[in-house]
Design a protein around this motif. Structure first.
Motif, PDB file in Angstrom:
ATOM      1  N   THR A  27       0.841  -1.211   0.000  1.00  0.00           N
ATOM      2  CA  THR A  27       0.000   0.000   0.000  1.00  0.00           C
ATOM      3  C   THR A  27       0.870   1.253   0.000  1.00  0.00           C
ATOM      4  N   ALA A  28       1.915   1.256   0.827  1.00  0.00           N
ATOM      5  CA  ALA A  28       2.804   2.426   0.901  1.00  0.00           C
ATOM      6  C   ALA A  28       3.508   2.660  -0.438  1.00  0.00           C
ATOM      7  N   MET A  29       3.985   1.569  -1.063  1.00  0.00           N
ATOM      8  CA  MET A  29       4.652   1.692  -2.368  1.00  0.00           C
ATOM      9  C   MET A  29       3.700   2.286  -3.404  1.00  0.00           C
ATOM     10  N   MET A  30       2.477   1.782  -3.391  1.00  0.00           N
ATOM     11  CA  MET A  30       1.504   2.240  -4.387  1.00  0.00           C
ATOM     12  C   MET A  30       1.088   3.691  -4.111  1.00  0.00           C
ATOM     13  N   ASN A  31       0.924   4.035  -2.822  1.00  0.00           N
ATOM     14  CA  ASN A  31       0.580   5.422  -2.473  1.00  0.00           C
ATOM     15  C   ASN A  31       1.666   6.371  -2.962  1.00  0.00           C
ATOM     16  N   LYS A  32       2.930   5.989  -2.724  1.00  0.00           N
ATOM     17  CA  LYS A  32       4.055   6.822  -3.156  1.00  0.00           C
ATOM     18  C   LYS A  32       4.013   6.998  -4.669  1.00  0.00           C
ATOM     19  N   LYS A  33       3.770   5.902  -5.360  1.00  0.00           N
ATOM     20  CA  LYS A  33       3.739   5.954  -6.826  1.00  0.00           C
ATOM     21  C   LYS A  33       2.595   6.844  -7.317  1.00  0.00           C
ATOM     22  N   GLY A  72       9.555 -20.543  -1.517  1.00  0.00           N
ATOM     23  CA  GLY A  72       8.702 -20.267  -2.681  1.00  0.00           C
ATOM     24  C   GLY A  72       7.720 -19.135  -2.418  1.00  0.00           C
ATOM     25  N   GLU A  73       7.178 -19.083  -1.200  1.00  0.00           N
ATOM     26  CA  GLU A  73       6.245 -17.983  -0.850  1.00  0.00           C
ATOM     27  C   GLU A  73       6.947 -16.635  -0.912  1.00  0.00           C
ATOM     28  N   SER A  74       8.211 -16.611  -0.472  1.00  0.00           N
ATOM     29  CA  SER A  74       8.976 -15.367  -0.517  1.00  0.00           C
ATOM     30  C   SER A  74       9.155 -14.883  -1.950  1.00  0.00           C
ATOM     31  N   LYS A  75       9.471 -15.820  -2.848  1.00  0.00           N
ATOM     32  CA  LYS A  75       9.647 -15.471  -4.266  1.00  0.00           C
ATOM     33  C   LYS A  75       8.341 -14.913  -4.828  1.00  0.00           C
ATOM     34  N   ARG A  76       7.233 -15.577  -4.493  1.00  0.00           N
ATOM     35  CA  ARG A  76       5.923 -15.130  -4.979  1.00  0.00           C
ATOM     36  C   ARG A  76       5.605 -13.735  -4.436  1.00  0.00           C
ATOM     37  N   ALA A  77       5.981 -13.478  -3.180  1.00  0.00           N
ATOM     38  CA  ALA A  77       5.700 -12.168  -2.573  1.00  0.00           C
ATOM     39  C   ALA A  77       6.549 -11.071  -3.218  1.00  0.00           C
ATOM     40  N   GLU A  78       7.790 -11.387  -3.587  1.00  0.00           N
ATOM     41  CA  GLU A  78       8.641 -10.418  -4.284  1.00  0.00           C
ATOM     42  C   GLU A  78       8.031 -10.059  -5.639  1.00  0.00           C
ATOM     43  N   VAL A  79       7.571 -11.097  -6.346  1.00  0.00           N
ATOM     44  CA  VAL A  79       6.993 -10.862  -7.671  1.00  0.00           C
ATOM     45  C   VAL A  79       5.646 -10.128  -7.542  1.00  0.00           C
ATOM     46  N   LEU A  80       4.915 -10.412  -6.478  1.00  0.00           N
ATOM     47  CA  LEU A  80       3.648  -9.693  -6.240  1.00  0.00           C
ATOM     48  C   LEU A  80       3.899  -8.186  -6.157  1.00  0.00           C
ATOM     49  N   GLN A  81       4.932  -7.790  -5.411  1.00  0.00           N
ATOM     50  CA  GLN A  81       5.253  -6.360  -5.275  1.00  0.00           C
ATOM     51  C   GLN A  81       5.560  -5.750  -6.641  1.00  0.00           C
ATOM     52  N   LEU A  82       6.307  -6.506  -7.426  1.00  0.00           N
ATOM     53  CA  LEU A  82       6.701  -6.033  -8.751  1.00  0.00           C
ATOM     54  C   LEU A  82       5.493  -5.883  -9.682  1.00  0.00           C
ATOM     55  N   LEU A  83       4.613  -6.892  -9.652  1.00  0.00           N
ATOM     56  CA  LEU A  83       3.440  -6.851 -10.543  1.00  0.00           C
ATOM     57  C   LEU A  83       2.491  -5.732 -10.138  1.00  0.00           C
ATOM     58  N   MET A  84       2.398  -5.468  -8.834  1.00  0.00           N
ATOM     59  CA  MET A  84       1.542  -4.369  -8.370  1.00  0.00           C
ATOM     60  C   MET A  84       2.118  -3.027  -8.827  1.00  0.00           C
ATOM     61  N   PHE A  85       3.420  -2.867  -8.670  1.00  0.00           N
ATOM     62  CA  PHE A  85       4.080  -1.572  -8.913  1.00  0.00           C
ATOM     63  C   PHE A  85       4.189  -1.245 -10.404  1.00  0.00           C
ATOM     64  N   LYS A  86       4.206  -2.296 -11.220  1.00  0.00           N
ATOM     65  CA  LYS A  86       4.396  -2.128 -12.670  1.00  0.00           C
ATOM     66  C   LYS A  86       5.568  -1.176 -12.980  1.00  0.00           C
ATOM     67  N   PRO A  87       6.792  -1.605 -12.619  1.00  0.00           N
ATOM     68  CA  PRO A  87       7.949  -0.732 -12.836  1.00  0.00           C
ATOM     69  C   PRO A  87       8.265  -0.572 -14.319  1.00  0.00           C
ATOM     70  N   LYS A  88       9.015   0.484 -14.611  1.00  0.00           N
ATOM     71  CA  LYS A  88       9.501   0.657 -15.992  1.00  0.00           C
ATOM     72  C   LYS A  88      10.603  -0.358 -16.251  1.00  0.00           C
ATOM     73  N   PRO A  96      -9.468   1.733  -3.868  1.00  0.00           N
ATOM     74  CA  PRO A  96     -10.227   0.533  -4.236  1.00  0.00           C
ATOM     75  C   PRO A  96      -9.574  -0.237  -5.387  1.00  0.00           C
ATOM     76  N   GLN A  97      -8.989   0.505  -6.352  1.00  0.00           N
ATOM     77  CA  GLN A  97      -8.337  -0.180  -7.488  1.00  0.00           C
ATOM     78  C   GLN A  97      -7.145  -1.003  -7.024  1.00  0.00           C
ATOM     79  N   LEU A 138      -4.654  -6.083  -5.866  1.00  0.00           N
ATOM     80  CA  LEU A 138      -3.862  -6.835  -4.894  1.00  0.00           C
ATOM     81  C   LEU A 138      -4.529  -8.183  -4.587  1.00  0.00           C
ATOM     82  N   THR A 139      -5.843  -8.162  -4.414  1.00  0.00           N
ATOM     83  CA  THR A 139      -6.579  -9.399  -4.124  1.00  0.00           C
ATOM     84  C   THR A 139      -6.454 -10.363  -5.295  1.00  0.00           C
TER      85      THR A 139
END
Ligand code: ATP
Ligand code: MG
Length: 253
Positions: free
Chosen positions: A102-108, A150-166, A119-120, A125-126
């Motif tokens: 949430t903090a990463m997305m708010n900053k972005k 494996g959960e850690s890897k999935r959580a790292e990728v979750l952050q990336l997919l949410m943030f949609k970095p360049k 809400p988006q 995220l869900t």
């Protein structure tokens, strides 16, 4: 369009030279896979691009869309759209995963960092949490606190997919993942590139590349790039091993 350029990059850690004259370029929509034996400098390259203070650039440059980023703080690089999914993420038990995202997305989005998620963001995220095979319960746990490998890897990728970095840097996103996890993460990385990210990933295995289909494969050896080519090199390395590949194909010892 995004373009990340690593130009003649030479890096030291605690006075020890780790990277020598590394050159590579990755653009929007491309996936560049970086391979190389343990200790060849892949993680060092990613941490340097992300701005880890311990990794000192002693030569060369890193440019994002033509502009040098080597003097920017790590947070500023994230703000410019460069995000790293780490090989061995550090647990931060005192911060919930949902709070961090949430903090990463708010900053972005230019909102206050402690605002509740939009809400988006919540919907996305869900959806992505379920897609990546994580449970809502993981979101309310401390970041990587007691997560399986494996959960850690999935959580790292979750952050990336949410943030949609360049620029997405994924350091061994497939390590420790089960077969289903490799397929899910591989397809997610391919989608990230399709949606316009410039993707750099490291791996030791061909399997994830079946899903990702890299544009180029780069091979590192003792802190230098020694090969820059197509996907076929992955099969050669898998059948020969690195030592024979370096000696017999590239003629280096
Ligand atoms: N802080 C440090 N202090 C001393 N040496 C370091 C430091 N960080 C990295 N190195 C050395 O730099 C080399 C490259 O390490 P790096 O982690 O980049 O390799 P890698 O290609 O990611 O390997 P792996 O496939 O095992 O993840 C290694 O020999 C490592 O020991
Ligand atoms: Mg590494």
């Amino acid at each position: 369009m995004t373009k990340l350029e690593v130009i003649n990059l030479t890096v030291e850690v605690d006075g020890k030279r780790i990277l020598n004259n590394v050159n590579l370029t990755v653009e929007s929509g491309e996936v560049v896979a970086i391979m190389g034996p343990n200790g060849s400098g892949k993680t060092t390259l990613f941490l340097t691009i992300a701005g880890h203070p311990r990794y000192r650039v002693v030569g060369g440059d890193i440019r994002l869309d033509g502009e040098s980023i080597i003097n920017l703080y790590p947070e500023e690089r994230v703000q410019r759209g460069v995000l790293l999914a780490m090989q061995n993420p550090t647990p931060v038990p005192e911060v919930r995963l949902s709070t961090l995202i949430t903090a990463m997305m708010n900053k972005k989005l230019g909102r206050h960092i402690t605002d509740p998620p939009t809400p988006q963001v919540l919907t996305e995220l869900t959806k992505l949490t379920a897609e990546l095979g994580l449970k809502p319960e993981h979101l309310s746990r401390g970041v990587h606190a007691g997560f399986s490998g494996g959960e850690s890897k999935r959580a790292e990728v979750l952050q990336l997919l949410m943030f949609k970095p360049k620029v997405a840097l994924l350091d061994e996103p497939d390590s420790g993942l089960d077969v289903d996890g490799i397929a899910v993460i591989g397809r997610s990385i391919a989608r990230l590139a399709k949606e316009g990210a410039a993707v750099l990933l490291t791996t030791h295995h061909a399997e994830i590349l079946h899903y990702v289909r890299p544009t180029r494969v780069i091979v590192m050896h003792r802190g230098s790039v020694v090969h820059n080519g197509g996907e076929e090199v992955v099969r050669t390395i898998e059948s020969m091993g690195y030592e024979r590949f370096f000696r017999e194909v590239l003629g280096i010892s």
